[in-house]
Write a protein that holds these residues in place. Sequence first.
Motif, PDB file in Angstrom:
ATOM      1  N   LEU A 156       1.052  -1.216   0.064  1.00  0.00           N
ATOM      2  CA  LEU A 156       0.400  -0.073   0.136  1.00  0.00           C
ATOM      3  C   LEU A 156       1.365   1.011   0.012  1.00  0.00           C
ATOM      4  CD1 LEU A 156      -2.852  -0.395   2.713  1.00  0.00           C
ATOM      5  CD2 LEU A 156      -3.108  -0.649   0.050  1.00  0.00           C
ATOM      6  N   GLN A 157       2.205   1.400   0.855  1.00  0.00           N
ATOM      7  CA  GLN A 157       2.541   2.283   1.157  1.00  0.00           C
ATOM      8  C   GLN A 157       3.546   2.555  -0.143  1.00  0.00           C
ATOM      9  OE1 GLN A 157       4.891   1.774   4.293  1.00  0.00           O
ATOM     10  NE2 GLN A 157       3.837   2.908   5.648  1.00  0.00           N
ATOM     11  N   SER A 158       3.748   1.959  -1.463  1.00  0.00           N
ATOM     12  CA  SER A 158       4.589   1.083  -2.073  1.00  0.00           C
ATOM     13  C   SER A 158       3.925   1.999  -3.346  1.00  0.00           C
ATOM     14  CB  SER A 158       5.151   0.189  -2.999  1.00  0.00           C
ATOM     15  OG  SER A 158       6.105   0.434  -4.118  1.00  0.00           O
ATOM     16  N   ASP A 159       2.707   1.662  -3.094  1.00  0.00           N
ATOM     17  CA  ASP A 159       1.424   1.877  -4.175  1.00  0.00           C
ATOM     18  C   ASP A 159       1.495   3.567  -4.248  1.00  0.00           C
ATOM     19  OD1 ASP A 159       1.453  -0.702  -5.121  1.00  0.00           O
ATOM     20  OD2 ASP A 159      -0.505  -0.800  -4.368  1.00  0.00           O
ATOM     21  N   ALA A 160       1.233   4.282  -2.419  1.00  0.00           N
ATOM     22  CA  ALA A 160       1.117   5.363  -3.131  1.00  0.00           C
ATOM     23  C   ALA A 160       2.183   6.053  -3.395  1.00  0.00           C
ATOM     24  CB  ALA A 160       0.323   5.519  -1.269  1.00  0.00           C
ATOM     25  N   ALA A 161       3.577   5.721  -3.078  1.00  0.00           N
ATOM     26  CA  ALA A 161       4.330   6.377  -3.106  1.00  0.00           C
ATOM     27  C   ALA A 161       4.527   6.176  -4.685  1.00  0.00           C
ATOM     28  CB  ALA A 161       5.693   5.626  -2.681  1.00  0.00           C
ATOM     29  N   GLU A 162       4.179   5.213  -5.299  1.00  0.00           N
ATOM     30  CA  GLU A 162       4.436   5.243  -6.879  1.00  0.00           C
ATOM     31  C   GLU A 162       4.043   6.399  -7.778  1.00  0.00           C
ATOM     32  OE1 GLU A 162       4.148   1.823  -8.872  1.00  0.00           O
ATOM     33  OE2 GLU A 162       5.256   1.007  -7.592  1.00  0.00           O
ATOM     34  N   ARG A 163       2.348   6.743  -6.884  1.00  0.00           N
ATOM     35  CA  ARG A 163       1.107   7.744  -7.603  1.00  0.00           C
ATOM     36  C   ARG A 163       1.546   8.754  -7.529  1.00  0.00           C
ATOM     37  NH1 ARG A 163      -2.331   3.521  -5.119  1.00  0.00           N
ATOM     38  NH2 ARG A 163      -2.593   5.113  -3.417  1.00  0.00           N
TER      39      ARG A 163
END
Length: 129
Positions: free
Chosen positions: A115-122
């Motif tokens: 979840l944190q990685s997905d948010a950082a990519e966005r």
Amino acid sequence: MTIYTIVRTGVDVDRGSFPGPAAERSFFSPLRAKKELQRLVCAEKEELDDRYDCEKQDEDHWEMYQDGNAAALFIRLEIVPSELILMSDGEKEEVKGSLKEETEAKERLSRMWRLQSDAAERDNDGEHN
């Protein structure tokens, strides 16, 4: 229940060989362990060079070394007995429960990092919530 493990130790400073202890084989029978020790000793003696000039042996260990320099050149094979302790059914269930809890915790952490990685990519793509 006792298990008998043949352990090899040794060092050869001249050749830069400093291996840690190594288990050769393990047996439930002390007689079989002693027979295997003798087989290993015979095989080892064929491989050693003339620098090894002192030998000691009894029924559960054998060693060869260089006289006056044993700390720098030696090999030892010995039978090390140890108690094999089996888990009770209650202990097995306790371990299974602990492993299940650990697996669940790892899965939660993995989801959290995704979840944190997905948010950082966005955020890197210019998407902001």
